[in-house]
Design a protein around this motif. Structure first.
Motif, PDB file in Angstrom:
ATOM      1  N   LEU A 190      40.228  11.186  68.200  1.00  0.00           N
ATOM      2  CA  LEU A 190      41.501  11.764  68.656  1.00  0.00           C
ATOM      3  C   LEU A 190      41.865  13.007  67.854  1.00  0.00           C
ATOM      4  CD1 LEU A 190      43.656   8.526  69.179  1.00  0.00           C
ATOM      5  CD2 LEU A 190      42.550   9.948  70.904  1.00  0.00           C
ATOM      6  N   ASN A 191      41.399  13.067  66.603  1.00  0.00           N
ATOM      7  CA  ASN A 191      41.708  14.221  65.736  1.00  0.00           C
ATOM      8  C   ASN A 191      40.454  15.045  65.477  1.00  0.00           C
ATOM      9  OD1 ASN A 191      44.633  13.750  64.617  1.00  0.00           O
ATOM     10  ND2 ASN A 191      43.609  11.765  64.676  1.00  0.00           N
ATOM     11  N   ARG A 192      39.696  15.248  66.507  1.00  0.00           N
ATOM     12  CA  ARG A 192      38.409  15.923  66.350  1.00  0.00           C
ATOM     13  C   ARG A 192      38.573  17.258  65.601  1.00  0.00           C
ATOM     14  NH1 ARG A 192      34.244  17.330  71.246  1.00  0.00           N
ATOM     15  NH2 ARG A 192      32.428  17.625  69.938  1.00  0.00           N
ATOM     16  N   GLY A 193      37.817  17.384  64.505  1.00  0.00           N
ATOM     17  CA  GLY A 193      37.875  18.613  63.710  1.00  0.00           C
ATOM     18  C   GLY A 193      39.033  18.627  62.736  1.00  0.00           C
ATOM     19  N   GLY A 194      39.934  17.670  62.830  1.00  0.00           N
ATOM     20  CA  GLY A 194      41.107  17.633  61.942  1.00  0.00           C
ATOM     21  C   GLY A 194      40.797  16.954  60.617  1.00  0.00           C
ATOM     22  N   LEU A 195      41.877  16.810  59.841  1.00  0.00           N
ATOM     23  CA  LEU A 195      41.729  16.247  58.499  1.00  0.00           C
ATOM     24  C   LEU A 195      41.216  14.801  58.564  1.00  0.00           C
ATOM     25  CD1 LEU A 195      42.342  17.504  55.743  1.00  0.00           C
ATOM     26  CD2 LEU A 195      44.469  16.179  55.712  1.00  0.00           C
ATOM     27  N   LEU A 196      41.772  14.035  59.502  1.00  0.00           N
ATOM     28  CA  LEU A 196      41.389  12.630  59.644  1.00  0.00           C
ATOM     29  C   LEU A 196      39.907  12.506  60.031  1.00  0.00           C
ATOM     30  CD1 LEU A 196      42.957   9.959  59.352  1.00  0.00           C
ATOM     31  CD2 LEU A 196      43.116   9.910  61.827  1.00  0.00           C
ATOM     32  N   ASP A 197      39.501  13.432  60.904  1.00  0.00           N
ATOM     33  CA  ASP A 197      38.101  13.427  61.339  1.00  0.00           C
ATOM     34  C   ASP A 197      37.171  13.712  60.151  1.00  0.00           C
ATOM     35  OD1 ASP A 197      35.970  13.224  63.055  1.00  0.00           O
ATOM     36  OD2 ASP A 197      36.057  15.315  63.693  1.00  0.00           O
ATOM     37  N   ARG A 198      37.602  14.658  59.305  1.00  0.00           N
ATOM     38  CA  ARG A 198      36.777  14.986  58.137  1.00  0.00           C
ATOM     39  C   ARG A 198      36.727  13.808  57.162  1.00  0.00           C
ATOM     40  NH1 ARG A 198      38.996  20.961  56.817  1.00  0.00           N
ATOM     41  NH2 ARG A 198      38.446  21.877  58.806  1.00  0.00           N
TER      42      ARG A 198
END
Lengths: 548, 305
Positions: B121-129
């Motif tokens: 859902l957070n692709r590329g975001g902080l959570l994804d990292r």
């Protein structure tokens, strides 16, 4: 008047109570001694199904051995038998059994149990390492009386008592005749009884064995703890963590862990003289190998001179090892001039790379040569791989180009069998365990009929090989103690001068100890395992370790 | 469906025969248990006697014939080292392994699946990292190192948990984390990629066009469909846990079948090694068959393939 009588009565009562309580308190058994070890072997309590290490780790706690230890010096001493005698013709050993010994079910230990136990070790179903040798050498076993047993042999067996001591081998374990005959093998294996200072309580396969202390005064010592739990913890760092957290009181460790254990505040106990790390040459005597550099004794000597043993002791063994005696001999070796040989070893096993290079040049190898070296470690001695690697480095410095090949022990052992085709012309790491009887080990390494046959085999037994055989045969038939010592020295000299098997260091057994859980105790020199020591381990309040 | 199951059973049987042959012959190439049971100064005479006592004196082919004959009657031999029937030794230890696996799987799913959804859902975001870091660490950290590290921190330094061995609930924490960390990474990665794929599909677009709440779209429609590959992975992971718990069981002195396998190899305990590998193979084949059947029910195309 009444007051006076009351005072006297109170005093008398107090004295009585003190007299009754004091010894009981002093001998109180409490707490559980927890020992973590890397292997429990076959984890069976039947002595005929277990090998030497497993027997010494956990079977020793509940079984006594016919011949025991010399607790001061190491090596052989009284056990179930308090003394033994050889007949003038050398064909009978008479063992005199210590009176008053009992099995854990209350049965008296007698000569019948000794006869039964030895015969059980020799039986066809026995997995005892020496079963076949015992069957060949022992003619009969006779009960002379309740406390005397006579072992008749087919030829003089002067090493027999040593072979029945746990200092050497497990075959001397004494089992209860009446009990086993009554309940049968299967039931005995589930609920074993012995005569040792600890009684069997529970065996959880793959996890632990629990024992309970006997309450009577056992000749080996009355345990200070109420229970003994021996835990199987294969990973060394976990064992050390358990000792640090107090989940275990004692854990077996290797030399590589000693420093970190000591830094973590644990006591590190070293058992002296438990092994020798050695290197040896295969097939150096064979005519087809005569042109190889390692066929020349002086070249082999040069390889020894190139080894800085003190560096290995300091950096691989963390200072907890020592310069070795000649092959398979120790300070406690029987019938052996240990002091003389110690001096010899210090001189001959010195580090002298300049002389090593000079010898190589004189022998026609001024630029060194190529050496194939198999690096391996027997179970429980993983540090030998590091020693082998250090050796290769040191040899490189005198120009020897070492091809180092590492072998897991199980894969290496078969290479020694048969024609040793893959090892001919090679050197390898090896080990010899700490035992007081040198001839036994020499026979295994140098007899032309032996598996290793490092001096020669039946078809190629040259002058040195024949001289060795002659000396060895004279030694094992010699009844006179002084002559026997002279022959042992001669046998050691013959082998030492061949530079075929070369000791590197004399190693020790190592244990990490939580001083809040156990008090100070001493191990038995040469006996790596602690199975014969636990009953003498005090609680911490009984004998504290010296402050560092 | 019956034909499908019958075919899979047949394949399983062939695989078992191959496994048995490989283990039997390869095991014998690597050494001999007698070398590990006897001291270094044992005489040739004692060695021969022990070989005979252990029944290892026949040729390898003779031994194989005996092994096969007994195996088809359900007798996989006696452990050379433990002196008990090898099957009995396996089933004595199996519960100790099976008791820990569900907890590791639970940890893997409870932590890995939501993390995978969040990452998608957070692709590329902080959570994804963050999730990516968890995935890399979970896969890259050797379980040996992780186990030792956990023991050092939580047992030795903090004194919160026991360092090893079976016992009460607190004894399970560190081994479960050690086993489960890899699973968290695995479940997270597969959930994330499946979610990303599903979120791009037509039926999800349709659901959104229909005006369904985003929560419903994500957690009901997307996740349900994304879980199909997770189900497949579940079967693989259970197999991995059964065969691959060796390190964790060794570090934590856990008397399961992983350690039993290790000991069988080290001691060249051929009958035990054969029994353990064959029984493990049967277990894994059964689990995989179960997963395949489930999968076939979930996705009918599987049956037709």
């Amino acid at each position: 008047m009444i007051r006076g009588v009351a005072r006297i009565a109170t005093l008398a009562l107090g004295l009585l109570v003190a007299a009754a309580v004091a010894p009981t308190t002093a001998q109180e058994q409490k707490g559980t001694l927890i020992f973590a070890v890397e292997s429990l072997g076959a984890q069976t309590l039947d002595p005929i199904l277990e090998g030497r290490p497993g027997n010494a780790v956990y079977q020793a706690v509940m079984y006594d051995s016919l011949v025991g230890f010399n607790f001061e010096k190491g090596g052989v001493g009284p056990g179930v038998a308090e003394r033994w005698e050889l007949s003038p013709d050398g064909l009978s050993w008479t063992f005199f059994i210590r009176p008053g010994q009992v099995f854990h079910n209350g049965d008296k230990l007698t000569a019948h149990d000794v006869k039964f136990s030895l015969e059980r070790q020799m039986s066809q179903g026995s997995l005892a390492a020496a079963a076949a040798t015992m069957r060949r050498t022992i003619k009969s076993i006779e009960v002379v009386n309740e406390l005397t047993v006579q072992v008749n042999t087919n030829s003089p067996q002067i090493g027999l008592p040593a072979g029945l001591s746990r200092a050497v081998a497990p075959e001397g374990a004494i089992m209860p005749k009446n009990y086993i005959e009554k309940v049968g093998d299967e039931e005995y294996r589930k609920n074993p009884i012995g005569s040792g200072p600890w009684k069997f309580k529970r065996n959880v396969k793959g996890d632990r064995i629990e024992f309970e202390a006997v309450t009577h005064n056992h000749w080996r010592g009355r345990p200070h703890f109420k229970e003994l739990h021996i835990l199987l913890v294969p990973e060394e760092s976990t064992r050390v963590a358990m000792v640090r957290t107090g989940e275990a009181a004692i854990a077996s460790i290797g030399p590589e862990t000693m420093l970190s254990a000591a830094r973590a505040g644990l006591e590190v106990l070293s058992v002296p003289g438990t092994m020798q790390a050695i290197f040896q040459f295969y097939g150096a005597y064979k005519p087809e190998n005569k042109d190889l550099p390692i066929a020349k004794p002086r070249v082999r000597q040069a390889l020894s001179l190139a080894i800085d043993r003190k560096q290995i002791i300091e950096h691989v063994m963390n200072g907890k090892a020592r310069m070795p005696h000649p092959f398979a001999t120790f300070a406690y070796t029987d019938f052996f001039s240990a002091a003389k040989w110690e001096k010899w070893a210090n001189e001959n096993y010195r580090y002298d790379p300049a002389l090593a290079k000079k010898i190589l040049a004189e022998e026609g190898y001024p630029n060194g040569f190529e050496l194939k070296f198999a690096n391996t470690a027997l179970p429980g001695t993983q540090f030998m791989v590091d020693i082998g690697t250090a050796l290769a480095d040191m040899w490189t410095k005198i120009g020897v180009k070492v091809t180092l090949k590492h072998y897991e022990w199980g894969s290496f052992a078969p290479l020694e069998r048969g024609d040793q085709a893959q090892l001919l012309g090679w050197a390898s790491m090896y080990r010899t365990a700490g035992r007081p009887d040198a001839p036994w080990r020499y026979d295994g390494a140098f007899s032309p009929e032996s598996t290793q046959r490092l001096l020669g085999h039946k078809e190629h037994c040259g002058d040195i090989c024949q001289e060795y055989v002659k000396t060895y045969r004279a030694l094992i038939a010699e009844l006179d103690r002084e002559k026997r010592t002279a022959l042992t020295d001669k046998m050691v000299e013959i082998v030492a001068n061949t530079w075929t098997v070369i000791p590197i260091i004399e190693g020790m057994g190592y244990y990490a100890i939580n001083t809040r859980k156990v008090g100070q105790f001493a191990p038995i020199a040469g006996r790596h395992e602690l199975g014969d020591v636990f009953e003498r381990v005090p609680r911490p309040e009984q004998k504290a370790w010296p402050k560092k | 469906m019956k034909r499908y199951i019958a075919r899979r059973l047949m394949q399983g049987a062939i695989l078992l025969v191959m496994v048995a042959m490989i283990v039997f012959f390869l095991g014998r190439l690597t050494g001999n248990p007698v070398d590990l049971m006897l001291p270094e100064d044992a005489t040739a005479e004692d060695r021969e006697a022990m070989i005979k006592t252990l029944g290892l004196d026949g040729s390898v082919l003779d031994q194989f014939v005996i092994f096969v004959t007994n195996a088809v009657q359900g007798d996989l031999g006696r452990s050379i080292r433990m002196k008990q029937p090898a099957v009995e030794a396996f089933f004595d230890r199996l519960p100790n392994t099976l008791i820990i696996i569900p907890w590791a799987l639970l940890l893997g799913m409870v932590a890995g699946i939501p993390l995978g959804v969040m990452a998608a859902l957070n692709r590329g975001g902080l959570l994804d990292r963050f999730a990516g870091t968890v995935a890399v660490l979970g896969v890259a950290m050797p379980s040996f190192w992780l186990g030792v590290l956990l023991i050092f921190v939580f047992s030795v330094e903090l004194g919160w948990l026991p360092s090893s061995r079976m016992g009460g609930p607190d004894h399970y924490v560190l081994p479960v984390i050690t086993l489960g960390t890899f699973l968290v990474a695995g479940f997270m990665r597969i959930t994330r990629s499946a979610m990303l794929e599903v979120m791009e599909s037509e039926f999800v677009k349709l659901a959104r066009i229909k005006g369904l709440a985003e929560t419903t779209v994500i957690w009901k429609h997307c996740l349900r469909n994304a879980l199909i590959p997770v189900l497949t992975l579940w079967g693989v992971f259970v197999g991995n846990l059964i065969t691959g718990a060796i390190v964790t069981e060794t570090v934590f002195a856990w008397p399961g079948i992983g350690r039993l396998t290790y000991e069988a190899v080290i001691y060249r305990d051929f009958p035990l090694l054969q029994a353990v590998i064959i029984l493990k193979s049967i277990l894994i084949l059964t689990i995989n068959l179960g997963v395949d059947i489930l999968y076939a029910y979930v996705d009918p195309r599987i049956r037709l393939a």
